[in-house]
Design an enzyme around this catalytic site. Sequence first.
Site, PDB file in Angstrom:
ATOM      1  N   GLU A 138     -35.389 -46.745 -44.915  1.00 44.25           N
ATOM      2  CA  GLU A 138     -33.995 -46.484 -45.273  1.00 44.25           C
ATOM      3  C   GLU A 138     -33.663 -44.996 -45.385  1.00 44.25           C
ATOM      4  OE1 GLU A 138     -33.688 -49.442 -48.537  1.00 44.25           O
ATOM      5  OE2 GLU A 138     -32.512 -50.548 -47.086  1.00 44.25           O
ATOM      6  N   GLU A 164     -38.572 -56.845 -43.966  1.00 44.89           N
ATOM      7  CA  GLU A 164     -38.307 -57.392 -45.301  1.00 44.89           C
ATOM      8  C   GLU A 164     -37.485 -58.653 -45.111  1.00 44.89           C
ATOM      9  OE1 GLU A 164     -36.578 -54.538 -48.075  1.00 44.89           O
ATOM     10  OE2 GLU A 164     -37.809 -52.943 -47.213  1.00 44.89           O
TER      11      GLU A 164
HETATM   12  C1  GAL Z   1     -34.386 -53.028 -49.203  1.00 43.54           C
HETATM   13  C2  GAL Z   1     -35.292 -51.873 -49.520  1.00 43.54           C
HETATM   14  C3  GAL Z   1     -36.305 -52.212 -50.572  1.00 43.54           C
HETATM   15  C4  GAL Z   1     -35.654 -52.929 -51.714  1.00 43.54           C
HETATM   16  C5  GAL Z   1     -34.973 -54.154 -51.214  1.00 43.54           C
HETATM   17  C6  GAL Z   1     -34.232 -54.912 -52.285  1.00 43.54           C
HETATM   18  O1  GAL Z   1     -33.192 -52.568 -48.696  1.00 43.54           O
HETATM   19  O2  GAL Z   1     -35.945 -51.420 -48.394  1.00 43.54           O
HETATM   20  O3  GAL Z   1     -36.910 -51.038 -50.992  1.00 43.54           O
HETATM   21  O4  GAL Z   1     -34.703 -52.098 -52.292  1.00 43.54           O
HETATM   22  O5  GAL Z   1     -34.000 -53.800 -50.270  1.00 43.54           O
HETATM   23  O6  GAL Z   1     -35.025 -55.272 -53.333  1.00 43.54           O
END
Ligand code: GAL
Length: 981
Positions: free
Chosen positions: A415, A491
């Site tokens: 990010e 993620e």
């Molecule tokens: C993503 C980020 C993580 C965490 C997650 C939400 O956008 O990369 O570090 O913030 O969202 O828990």
Amino acid sequence: MSTDLPYYLDPAPGTGAVAPRAWYAGSDAARLSLNGSWRFRLSPTATAQDESFARPGFDDAHWDRLPVPAHWALHGHGAPAYTNHLYPFPVEPPYVPTENPTGDHRVTFALPEGWPAGGAPDSALLRFEGIESCAKIWLNGVELGVFKGSRLPAEYPVGALLRPEGNVLAVRVHQWSSGSYLEDQDQWWLPGIFRDVTLLQRPDGSVVDHFVHTGFDHRTGEGTLRVDAEPGGRVTVPELGVDIATGESLTLPVEPWTAETPRLYDAELATEGERIPLRIGFRTVLVEDGVLKVNGRRILFRGVNRHEFHPEHGRTVDLDTMRTDLLLMKRHNINAVRTSHYPPHPAFLPLCDELGLWVIDECDLETHGFVEFEGWKGNPADDDRWTPALLDRAARMVERDKNHPSVVIWSLGNECGTGRGLSAMAKWIRERDPSRPIHYEGDLSCADTDMYSRMYADHAEVELIGRREELPWGDPELDAKRRSLPFILCEYAHAMGNGPGGLGEYQRLFETYPRLQGGFVWEWIDHGIARRTADGTPYFAYGGDFGEELHDGNFVCDGLVFPDRTVSPGLIEYKKVIEPVRIEGEPGSGTVRITNIHDFADLSHLAFSWIYEIDGHAVAQDALAVPPLAAGESAELKLPVPEAAGQDGEAFWQVRAALREDTPWAGAGHEVAWGQWPAATALAAVDNPGPPLLAPRAGEGGVVVLGPGTFDAATGELKYLNGFQVTGLRLDVWRAPTDNDEAALSVPETRDALAWRTLGLHRMRHRIASVALTEDALTVTTRVAPAASDLGLRTVYRWTADAADGGRLHLAIEVIPEGDWKVPLPRLGVRLGVSGTLGDAQWYGGGPGEAYPDTRAASRIGLYASTVDALQTPYVRPQENGARADVRWVRLRREDGAGIAVRQGEGSPAFWFTARRWTSEQLDAADHTPDLAPGEVVWVNLDHGQHGIGSQSCGPGSLPQYRLAAAEASFGFTFSTLDGR
Ligand code: GAL
């Protein structure tokens, strides 16, 4: 940038360190750990104290003591603070606030015997594995340089400064620095020397750096090996009979390394001045035909994102804790780790090599706070003044970790938007190590990367991506390039609180489309900090609990394990969903289909067995001979018909796959996969007249007695079940919203909990329309509805009783929604409070753990027992939890064995059940676990339906098939009481 900035504001990289190089656990060169008890002083600003403390003669006797490594904020100096992406200070890079907690650290040490004092500067290196976020370092009063880049190492030449004893190491650490702009990861801000400090002897001719290059050709079964080293020397691999010079290449037959078969060869690199033990794994990673392959085969990531976290020590994580994480992962079928969002402690990676995990090694880089500004204005990742710092971080990661077979992908960071700095990093990495593909999620064009990566894309979009038909992003050329790349969800499945739901549907997509190479659940562990209330009750704190002016609450608790690494239901669900062997049977069939969905391993390491169960009892079981199917193969096997088949009761087949032998991560017998299915197709409903119904009769004091039930004659409310007092038995639609029900603030239109509260589902009123006594039934008609709304649920409770088993009370419920319901219901069922501290539960149905409509893959039909207290899942922020699925019957007992029993009603489906010593309203009101005070009444919910869980705390909500629409429903239960011993 102007050089008149103080060192901690200058965006340039640190100074004074030698070139970055490969880390290794040890060699025959001496090393001295400087971890231990140091002297410590905290100042409120960077310059509140002058630098005289760095002088050897300075008297620090009155300073506090602090363990190193540690974060001082977890040792009574200041406090931790949590923000997700917001910078907790004004954004004016590279400036940071004047209030800049600054920790001065001092330690005095002597050299071990035989360690020569004095010498060339590079005859000894002082190594820091990590300091957050910036430090100035002195040895014996001489400044060594400035450390930046918190989670990466730096080594300073100190040979000429060492004395036999009385060496004074002084380190000034600033919490905030220019580097803080590059370290905006979603986690606690925790300053300190949080990783090891070591003094390394570097004898003449010792290894300055080495790079182990290996490959594996799956067509020939041969590996290649070349070890580059400076200075040169020899490489021996005794098991392979190899003895070659550094720089020399060799090709020979070997067993390859994969995460499933982590074959390592012990080797040694010997130069004139040093011998370094190596562990070599042969493997080749490449992107070919649009797919990421290792050793010629497509791999599927069953991954997690791992932050380093310990509830007492923050990011100071010891070797045991690292190993615990990896053992837990392996035991739950996880095969991949993304080191979100920084390189882990270096000792983590040899464990991954040894135990077998694919690793995406991610650089310590995130500038997410700039997303707040139009076009990421001011983003250091797109500002040439910061590029040297970015390149420095890339180099320190790659050089440190380049020799690990487990590391298969480099990630530029997380990010950071897009920018020239990121492109420069990618270019440098590609040149230095062309053997590993590059990942970065933040640039959808994939201009710099070798794979398309996204976070939290919903199932429908992932399917489009799987077909290589995702929507264009802009540049047609880059669109075409991106569509030719493999895809990962770096993620997904946000594991915050109860959940995540919808895992199985993702997995099916991953297994259907070759381009979809799996994902990494966000995230491994809840970052709750261990605290105690005034009366000593332990709990876990989250954002806001330390008085932060800006914080993101419990968003920091979104892991598959609790802060103390207790396994959460989400991890058990994930284990089932990603099991590497699929075991399936059709209802009513005695044939099992076994599919090996490993990427490499055959099934010879697993021992299979079958069980035939009737009403939860194993009545027959035996080993099952399964051929050693190769990866990707499947077979159908006939199960033996056990003698017990045909006995009365509900029968299930279960087939299990367990480890045949001990492995480094679990013992023989450890269950890897299972399948369960009904042994008979659903029985045709028998028209069974049942025992005759009893007549209700009016009793004294305005009550109606019906079998074991005593009711209030005026309201029709159940008051007693034989000797057990019952309160508040009524239709219930409320559940304490989960984090996923609450959902992210950014999606108000789909936040279920907001819609529920706005409608008033947490404050439903129950108007009694009629109470009617007939010959064999008590019928109560009500309308259940929230104030200020014309929506309602017409609810009819029909009570009957018979004399079987000492008296049974039947409840048949009919619910008819009135009005135009646009929101789903949280749940639909009845709840009741039963007095008498019924502390033990026993049930036949789904278990042993919690399950909800879209998190029920791991729930197996069986006979289970638990205390009521242990039925609760202690989510860090209390919320709906603990439901058991598919329950046929449940018994709740007091200590003397007396209690109540509930069965699914005649003709009614199995139900969901929860029991707790507080109400849903109390659960809803609690912020931390100690807010829940157990009472003497056990509150039981018997649900016909539950709304799905989804993953909307960051991601998609429940899929349509798991939403609980307000619709006509009929269901029922049979109540009875149990005698004591
Ligand atoms: C993503 C980020 C993580 C965490 C997650 C939400 O956008 O990369 O570090 O913030 O969202 O828990």
